[in-house]
Design an enzyme around this catalytic site. Structure first.
Site, PDB file in Angstrom:
ATOM      1  N   CYS A   1       4.918 -36.824 -16.870  1.00 47.86           N
ATOM      2  CA  CYS A   1       4.152 -38.009 -17.263  1.00 47.86           C
ATOM      3  C   CYS A   1       4.882 -39.275 -16.819  1.00 47.86           C
ATOM      4  CB  CYS A   1       3.933 -38.025 -18.767  1.00 47.86           C
ATOM      5  SG  CYS A   1       2.667 -36.846 -19.283  1.00 47.86           S
TER       6      CYS A   1
ATOM      7  N   ARG B 286      10.841 -39.628 -26.984  1.00 47.72           N
ATOM      8  CA  ARG B 286      11.333 -39.870 -25.614  1.00 47.72           C
ATOM      9  C   ARG B 286      12.399 -40.961 -25.549  1.00 47.72           C
ATOM     10  NH1 ARG B 286       8.190 -36.124 -25.453  1.00 47.72           N
ATOM     11  NH2 ARG B 286       6.816 -35.620 -23.715  1.00 47.72           N
TER      12      ARG B 286
END
Ligand code: EPU
Length: 302
Positions: free
Chosen positions: A226, A177
């Site tokens: 998320c 990420r």
């Protein structure tokens, strides 16, 4: 922020930039949260250097918006304008195993289009909302894959040089990420090299990922995916769940009952509500587990 100077507005038209005044960003984000500002829709990548020169000269701050699916935007009148690429047609062109993709392309549609042409590899990202540019800039991943593995070339507008540049895949680092792009670099286009696979086989993988996602994530609700990154070797969702925080709310901002790392807008949540909920959960996880959770969601707070 409102751009009222007629000289500046006239220049936008010359640059093929479409000014949409007073846009409510809650309508452009998957969380359904965000205040108001002017939106500049860019039809031609090549106009970016001149556009940024114009904005800089007039002291107009800006942000780049992709698909708005991993983003928490502040409330009220915002102190910067928002730039967004207009999706061209076609937005994906195939050349053997290479897919030339515009950053404004929809991620899911791009994966399906490539699949129909017997190009796979991206099955894990099916069901992830957003644009290819957004997925690229944060190296989106799921079910053991990440987009960065397939990147061969990226065309981007560099915030530092205010120029359009082309980078080879090996000049970019893709981590969990995270990428080596600067936060305000703007992705313009990418070349992906995808493995050949029969459509039927890719479809099977897509079905499995869709099923896993449906059974564990609150897909029908307003969220930004998320909220926190997983800390090394641990799961943020599991920790929040173990603390019994599913359903914890601040106003209409709520920890999902289905997946504890998804925070949903259950009605008319404000950014302030959501930020307070994020801070509260982070503090409780820190207290019990001694782990400081890092945001996965990008926050544009005024
Ligand atoms: N779990 C719980 N309770 C919960 C949520 C999860 O106990 O409320 C447990 C699960 O049972 C599982 C473990 O935690 O044993 C991990 O959960 P899951 O498989 O859902 O994966 P995750 O680590 O929570 C990551 C990505 C997701 C991605 C999935 C599938 C991050 C922060 N999240 O979630 O990505 O879809 O794996 O690969 O890396 C996103 O980036 O926005 C995102 C949703």
């Amino acid at each position: 922020m409102r751009i009222r100077d007629p000289k500046v507005v006239a220049k936008f038209a010359e640059m093929h930039v479409d000014l949409q005044p007073g846009k409510v960003l809650a309508d452009l984000t998957s969380l359904g949260i965000g205040g108001t500002t002017d939106l500049l829709r860019i039809k031609n990548h090549e106009s970016l250097p001149d556009l940024l020169k114009l904005l800089d000269a007039n002291h107009i701050q800006h942000k780049f918006l992709g698909g708005g699916s991993n983003l928490l935007v502040g409330d009220g009148e915002l102190p910067w304008v928002v730039l967004q690429l207009v999706r061209p047609e076609p937005d994906v062109v195939l050349d053997g195993n290479f897919a030339h993709v515009d950053a404004a392309a929809d991620l899911g549609r791009m994966i399906t289009f490539c699949a129909k042409n017997d190009l796979g590899g991206m099955e894990g990202l099916i069901g992830v909302p957003g644009t290819v540019g957004g997925a690229l800039r944060m190296n989106a991943g799921a079910y053991g894959m990440q987009i960065g593995s397939y990147v061969r070339e990226v065309k981007l507008f560099r915030a530092a040089s205010r120029k359009i540049e082309v980078l080879r895949g090996n000049q970019i680092s893709f981590e969990y990420r995270h990428t080596s792009f600067a936060p305000d670099d703007m992705m313009l286009a990418v070349i992906l090299e995808l493995p050949s696979k029969p459509y039927k086989e890719i479809l099977q993988g897509i079905r499995i990922c869709n099923e896993k996602r449906r059974s564990s994530q609150p897909l029908g609700q307003k969220s930004a995916g998320c909220i926190f990154k997983n800390p090394p070797g641990a799961s943020a969702g599991r920790m929040i769940d173990e603390l019994g925080l599913k359903g914890l709310s601040v106003g209409d901002a709520r920890v999902s009952d289905r997946h504890a790392n998804f925070f949903v807008n259950a009605g008319r949540a404000s950014a302030k509500d959501m930020l307070r909920l994020i801070a509260e959960v982070r503090e409780r996880v820190q207290k019990t587990y001694g782990v400081s959770l890092e945001n996965e969601v990008v926050v544009w707070n005024a």
